[in-house]
Design a protein around this motif. Structure first.
Motif, PDB file in Angstrom:
ATOM      1  N   SER A   3       0.825  -1.197   0.000  1.00 11.09           N
ATOM      2  CA  SER A   3       0.000   0.000   0.000  1.00 11.09           C
ATOM      3  C   SER A   3       0.866   1.257   0.000  1.00 11.09           C
ATOM      4  O   SER A   3       0.428   2.314  -0.445  1.00 11.09           O
ATOM      5  CB  SER A   3      -0.933   0.004   1.215  1.00 11.09           C
ATOM      6  N   ASN A   4       2.087   1.159   0.499  1.00 14.70           N
ATOM      7  CA  ASN A   4       3.002   2.291   0.500  1.00 14.70           C
ATOM      8  C   ASN A   4       3.920   2.204  -0.712  1.00 14.70           C
ATOM      9  O   ASN A   4       4.740   1.298  -0.820  1.00 14.70           O
ATOM     10  CB  ASN A   4       3.837   2.303   1.790  1.00 14.70           C
ATOM     11  N   LYS A   5       3.786   3.153  -1.618  1.00 13.49           N
ATOM     12  CA  LYS A   5       4.626   3.162  -2.809  1.00 13.49           C
ATOM     13  C   LYS A   5       6.042   3.611  -2.455  1.00 13.49           C
ATOM     14  O   LYS A   5       6.261   4.285  -1.453  1.00 13.49           O
ATOM     15  CB  LYS A   5       4.017   4.077  -3.870  1.00 13.49           C
ATOM     16  N   LEU A   6       6.996   3.237  -3.300  1.00 16.20           N
ATOM     17  CA  LEU A   6       8.391   3.582  -3.060  1.00 16.20           C
ATOM     18  C   LEU A   6       8.587   5.094  -3.097  1.00 16.20           C
ATOM     19  O   LEU A   6       8.205   5.760  -4.057  1.00 16.20           O
ATOM     20  CB  LEU A   6       9.286   2.921  -4.112  1.00 16.20           C
ATOM     21  N   SER A   7       9.202   5.622  -2.029  1.00 13.77           N
ATOM     22  CA  SER A   7       9.539   7.042  -1.936  1.00 13.77           C
ATOM     23  C   SER A   7      11.031   7.149  -1.605  1.00 13.77           C
ATOM     24  O   SER A   7      11.751   6.147  -1.586  1.00 13.77           O
ATOM     25  CB  SER A   7       8.705   7.721  -0.843  1.00 13.77           C
ATOM     26  N   GLU A   8      11.472   8.361  -1.347  1.00 10.40           N
ATOM     27  CA  GLU A   8      12.875   8.562  -0.966  1.00 10.40           C
ATOM     28  C   GLU A   8      13.169   8.016   0.424  1.00 10.40           C
ATOM     29  O   GLU A   8      14.332   7.868   0.801  1.00 10.40           O
ATOM     30  CB  GLU A   8      13.221  10.057  -1.004  1.00 10.40           C
ATOM     31  N   TRP A   9      12.113   7.701   1.204  1.00 11.82           N
ATOM     32  CA  TRP A   9      12.313   7.393   2.618  1.00 11.82           C
ATOM     33  C   TRP A   9      11.912   5.984   3.032  1.00 11.82           C
ATOM     34  O   TRP A   9      11.871   5.689   4.225  1.00 11.82           O
ATOM     35  CB  TRP A   9      11.535   8.407   3.473  1.00 11.82           C
ATOM     36  N   ASN A  10      11.611   5.095   2.087  1.00 12.35           N
ATOM     37  CA  ASN A  10      11.164   3.773   2.525  1.00 12.35           C
ATOM     38  C   ASN A  10      11.748   2.625   1.705  1.00 12.35           C
ATOM     39  O   ASN A  10      11.156   1.552   1.622  1.00 12.35           O
ATOM     40  CB  ASN A  10       9.628   3.707   2.507  1.00 12.35           C
ATOM     41  N   TRP A  11      12.896   2.848   1.077  1.00 12.87           N
ATOM     42  CA  TRP A  11      13.492   1.826   0.218  1.00 12.87           C
ATOM     43  C   TRP A  11      13.711   0.507   0.946  1.00 12.87           C
ATOM     44  O   TRP A  11      13.420  -0.562   0.404  1.00 12.87           O
ATOM     45  CB  TRP A  11      14.808   2.309  -0.362  1.00 12.87           C
ATOM     46  N   ILE A  12      14.229   0.535   2.160  1.00 17.34           N
ATOM     47  CA  ILE A  12      14.577  -0.696   2.864  1.00 17.34           C
ATOM     48  C   ILE A  12      13.334  -1.575   3.049  1.00 17.34           C
ATOM     49  O   ILE A  12      13.331  -2.748   2.665  1.00 17.34           O
ATOM     50  CB  ILE A  12      15.224  -0.390   4.225  1.00 17.34           C
ATOM     51  N   ASP A  13      12.295  -1.025   3.620  1.00 19.38           N
ATOM     52  CA  ASP A  13      11.070  -1.804   3.842  1.00 19.38           C
ATOM     53  C   ASP A  13      10.393  -2.156   2.520  1.00 19.38           C
ATOM     54  O   ASP A  13       9.937  -3.286   2.321  1.00 19.38           O
ATOM     55  CB  ASP A  13      10.111  -1.019   4.740  1.00 19.38           C
ATOM     56  N   TRP A  14      10.341  -1.183   1.595  1.00 19.50           N
ATOM     57  CA  TRP A  14       9.669  -1.403   0.317  1.00 19.50           C
ATOM     58  C   TRP A  14      10.361  -2.502  -0.477  1.00 19.50           C
ATOM     59  O   TRP A  14       9.697  -3.393  -1.024  1.00 19.50           O
ATOM     60  CB  TRP A  14       9.642  -0.109  -0.494  1.00 19.50           C
ATOM     61  N   SER A  15      11.679  -2.470  -0.571  1.00 14.17           N
ATOM     62  CA  SER A  15      12.401  -3.458  -1.377  1.00 14.17           C
ATOM     63  C   SER A  15      12.271  -4.854  -0.782  1.00 14.17           C
ATOM     64  O   SER A  15      12.128  -5.842  -1.520  1.00 14.17           O
ATOM     65  CB  SER A  15      13.878  -3.071  -1.517  1.00 14.17           C
ATOM     66  N   ASP A  16      12.306  -4.955   0.552  1.00 16.95           N
ATOM     67  CA  ASP A  16      12.125  -6.262   1.187  1.00 16.95           C
ATOM     68  C   ASP A  16      10.720  -6.806   0.923  1.00 16.95           C
ATOM     69  O   ASP A  16      10.540  -7.997   0.628  1.00 16.95           O
ATOM     70  CB  ASP A  16      12.361  -6.155   2.694  1.00 16.95           C
ATOM     71  N   THR A  17       9.718  -5.924   1.023  1.00 16.73           N
ATOM     72  CA  THR A  17       8.332  -6.336   0.775  1.00 16.73           C
ATOM     73  C   THR A  17       8.130  -6.705  -0.688  1.00 16.73           C
ATOM     74  O   THR A  17       7.457  -7.700  -1.005  1.00 16.73           O
ATOM     75  CB  THR A  17       7.355  -5.211   1.171  1.00 16.73           C
ATOM     76  N   MET A  18       8.718  -5.911  -1.587  1.00 18.44           N
ATOM     77  CA  MET A  18       8.595  -6.200  -3.016  1.00 18.44           C
ATOM     78  C   MET A  18       9.251  -7.529  -3.361  1.00 18.44           C
ATOM     79  O   MET A  18       8.685  -8.333  -4.133  1.00 18.44           O
ATOM     80  CB  MET A  18       9.224  -5.066  -3.832  1.00 18.44           C
ATOM     81  N   GLU A  19      10.419  -7.790  -2.807  1.00 14.84           N
ATOM     82  CA  GLU A  19      11.079  -9.072  -3.066  1.00 14.84           C
ATOM     83  C   GLU A  19      10.200 -10.239  -2.609  1.00 14.84           C
ATOM     84  O   GLU A  19      10.035 -11.231  -3.336  1.00 14.84           O
ATOM     85  CB  GLU A  19      12.430  -9.139  -2.356  1.00 14.84           C
ATOM     86  N   SER A  20       9.631 -10.118  -1.418  1.00 12.33           N
ATOM     87  CA  SER A  20       8.761 -11.187  -0.904  1.00 12.33           C
ATOM     88  C   SER A  20       7.552 -11.402  -1.816  1.00 12.33           C
ATOM     89  O   SER A  20       7.151 -12.544  -2.085  1.00 12.33           O
ATOM     90  CB  SER A  20       8.285 -10.845   0.511  1.00 12.33           C
ATOM     91  N   ILE A  74      10.121   9.112  -8.596  1.00 13.35           N
ATOM     92  CA  ILE A  74      11.158   8.076  -8.709  1.00 13.35           C
ATOM     93  C   ILE A  74      10.962   7.279  -9.991  1.00 13.35           C
ATOM     94  O   ILE A  74      11.924   6.924 -10.673  1.00 13.35           O
ATOM     95  CB  ILE A  74      11.132   7.150  -7.481  1.00 13.35           C
ATOM     96  N   ARG A  75       9.716   7.028 -10.340  1.00 18.08           N
ATOM     97  CA  ARG A  75       9.408   6.304 -11.577  1.00 18.08           C
ATOM     98  C   ARG A  75      10.039   6.981 -12.783  1.00 18.08           C
ATOM     99  O   ARG A  75      10.529   6.311 -13.698  1.00 18.08           O
ATOM    100  CB  ARG A  75       7.894   6.219 -11.746  1.00 18.08           C
ATOM    101  N   ALA A  76      10.049   8.311 -12.783  1.00 23.91           N
ATOM    102  CA  ALA A  76      10.610   9.057 -13.902  1.00 23.91           C
ATOM    103  C   ALA A  76      12.099   8.783 -14.093  1.00 23.91           C
ATOM    104  O   ALA A  76      12.618   8.906 -15.203  1.00 23.91           O
ATOM    105  CB  ALA A  76      10.383  10.560 -13.688  1.00 23.91           C
ATOM    106  N   ARG A  77      12.787   8.406 -13.026  1.00 18.84           N
ATOM    107  CA  ARG A  77      14.234   8.171 -13.097  1.00 18.84           C
ATOM    108  C   ARG A  77      14.589   6.753 -13.536  1.00 18.84           C
ATOM    109  O   ARG A  77      15.746   6.491 -13.852  1.00 18.84           O
ATOM    110  CB  ARG A  77      14.879   8.467 -11.735  1.00 18.84           C
TER     111      ARG A  77
END
Length: 206
Positions: A3-20, A74-77
């Motif tokens: 539910s939380n999209k990737l931002s400048e401040w949540n890469w660690i949690d987001w990437s772990d959740t995305m991998e799972s 971030i998507r733009a990059r």
């Protein structure tokens, strides 16, 4: 939970959740190129064509899963990547690059981050995020250093609390517990003050 999209401040949690999530859906091997695209040729067999189609379906699904859960700035990059593996590689370059200049940029943000609003819990989460990102980039911050940074750049009215915490611990986990306890106490006191003020106002207007 994505539910939380990737931002400048949540890469660690987001990437772990995305991998799972990608692992659960059978899409992780495509994302990290463990499952490479089948080689095509002019004399491709029916089975090879079928396998190519399966791979492309998985790649499209993985790329969509990732790209749809990234904030637009971030998507733009990274959107120029045409495959899931290319997209994931760009994200790793963006958030976990071991390039010395990039590491220094993130370290500078970490060292100079100030309390942006009244919620110290958000400030703590951001410092923790930056610390773990730096660790993945090869820059390890010792516990004592992190504990000291947690107490830097806070508002002046926090100075007595800062001094008290410094006198009893250099452990970041205990420092976080103490800071959050103080934040909760201040919130409760503010609510109590508001309630008392409301009661006094009612009495005054009787």
């Amino acid at each position: 939970d994505l539910s939380n999209k990737l931002s400048e401040w949540n890469w660690i949690d987001w990437s772990d959740t995305m991998e799972s999530t990608l692992r659960e859906r059978g899409l992780w091997t495509v994302t990290v190129e463990a499952d490479k695209a089948p080689i095509t040729s002019s004399s491709i067999s029916a089975d090879d064509s079928y396998q190519r189609g399966l791979w492309e379906s998985k790649d499209i699904a993985a790329r969509n899963q990732i790209i749809l859960n990234i904030l637009p700035e971030i998507r733009a990059r990274v959107r120029s990547a045409k495959t899931a593996a290319g997209l994931w590689s760009k994200l790793l370059e963006e958030f976990e690059s071991k390039d010395a200049e990039r590491v220094n940029q993130i370290r500078t943000i970490y060292e100079n981050l100030r309390l942006a609003d009244s919620r110290i819990s958000i400030h703590i989460d951001r410092l923790n995020e930056l610390r773990e990102r730096l660790a993945r980039m090869g820059d390890i911050i010792p516990d004592s250093t992190h504990a000291a940074h947690l107490l830097r750049h806070l508002p002046e009215d926090w100075n007595p609390v800062i001094q008290a915490i410094r006198s009893i611990t250099s452990d970041p986990n205990l420092t976080i517990v103490k800071l959050k306890a103080e934040e909760a106490a201040r919130k409760n006191n503010a609510l109590l003050y508001q309630s008392t003020s409301s009661v006094n106002a009612l009495i005054a207007h009787r």
